[in-house]
Write a protein that holds these residues in place. Structure first.
Motif, mmCIF file in Angstrom:
data_model
loop_
_atom_site.group_PDB
_atom_site.id
_atom_site.type_symbol
_atom_site.label_atom_id
_atom_site.label_comp_id
_atom_site.label_asym_id
_atom_site.label_seq_id
_atom_site.Cartn_x
_atom_site.Cartn_y
_atom_site.Cartn_z
ATOM 1 N N LEU A 82 20.866 38.320 -46.311
ATOM 2 C CA LEU A 82 21.151 39.595 -45.646
ATOM 3 C C LEU A 82 22.110 40.439 -46.490
ATOM 4 N N ALA A 83 23.131 39.798 -47.046
ATOM 5 C CA ALA A 83 24.074 40.516 -47.910
ATOM 6 C C ALA A 83 23.370 41.062 -49.146
ATOM 7 N N LEU A 84 22.471 40.268 -49.718
ATOM 8 C CA LEU A 84 21.719 40.723 -50.878
ATOM 9 C C LEU A 84 20.822 41.900 -50.519
ATOM 10 N N GLU A 85 20.176 41.826 -49.363
ATOM 11 C CA GLU A 85 19.320 42.931 -48.916
ATOM 12 C C GLU A 85 20.135 44.216 -48.739
ATOM 13 N N MET A 86 21.312 44.097 -48.153
ATOM 14 C CA MET A 86 22.170 45.276 -47.965
ATOM 15 C C MET A 86 22.618 45.825 -49.312
ATOM 16 N N LEU A 87 22.940 44.941 -50.243
ATOM 17 C CA LEU A 87 23.352 45.371 -51.577
ATOM 18 C C LEU A 87 22.206 46.091 -52.287
ATOM 19 N N LEU A 88 21.007 45.550 -52.165
ATOM 20 C CA LEU A 88 19.852 46.196 -52.790
ATOM 21 C C LEU A 88 19.632 47.597 -52.219
ATOM 22 N N LYS A 89 19.751 47.733 -50.910
ATOM 23 C CA LYS A 89 19.600 49.050 -50.282
ATOM 24 C C LYS A 89 20.683 50.008 -50.776
ATOM 25 N N ASP A 90 21.900 49.487 -50.913
ATOM 26 C CA ASP A 90 23.002 50.307 -51.412
ATOM 27 C C ASP A 90 22.735 50.777 -52.834
#
Length: 97
Positions: free
Chosen positions: A62-70
């Motif tokens: 989930l953290a990686l997904e949020m980072l990718l979106k950022d």
């Protein structure tokens, strides 16, 4: 140290061995490890560790997904290669954590 037993040996001594589970019992079949008998509290502890690990992995993704979106949402003059490098560094940091 744990003493490996064959399935037939464990069946022969089931009552006395299982009544005193201070150490895990390794069951073997044809010389190969097949299963382990552990005290129920140890089993519960191992299951809790597995649940914690699964939750940790899910949080990491989930953290990686949020980072990718950022990263994808940033207005930048970075090249795709630079963005990929940043994503790679973030993945490496998550693996270490």
């Amino acid at each position: 140290m744990e003493k490996p037993l064959s399935v037939s040996e464990a069946a022969a001594v089931y009552g006395t061995v299982v009544a005193d589970l201070q150490h895990p019992i390794i069951l073997q079949q044809e010389g190969q490890p097949l299963a382990v008998i552990v005290a129920f509290d140890e089993y519960q502890h191992l299951r809790a560790l597995a649940v914690d690990e699964a939750q940790s992995q899910q949080a990491g993704w989930l953290a990686l997904e949020m980072l990718l979106k950022d990263v994808q949402g940033r207005v930048s003059d970075c090249t795709p290669e630079q963005i990929e490098a940043e994503i790679g560094m973030a993945r490496a940091a998550l693996k270490k954590a």
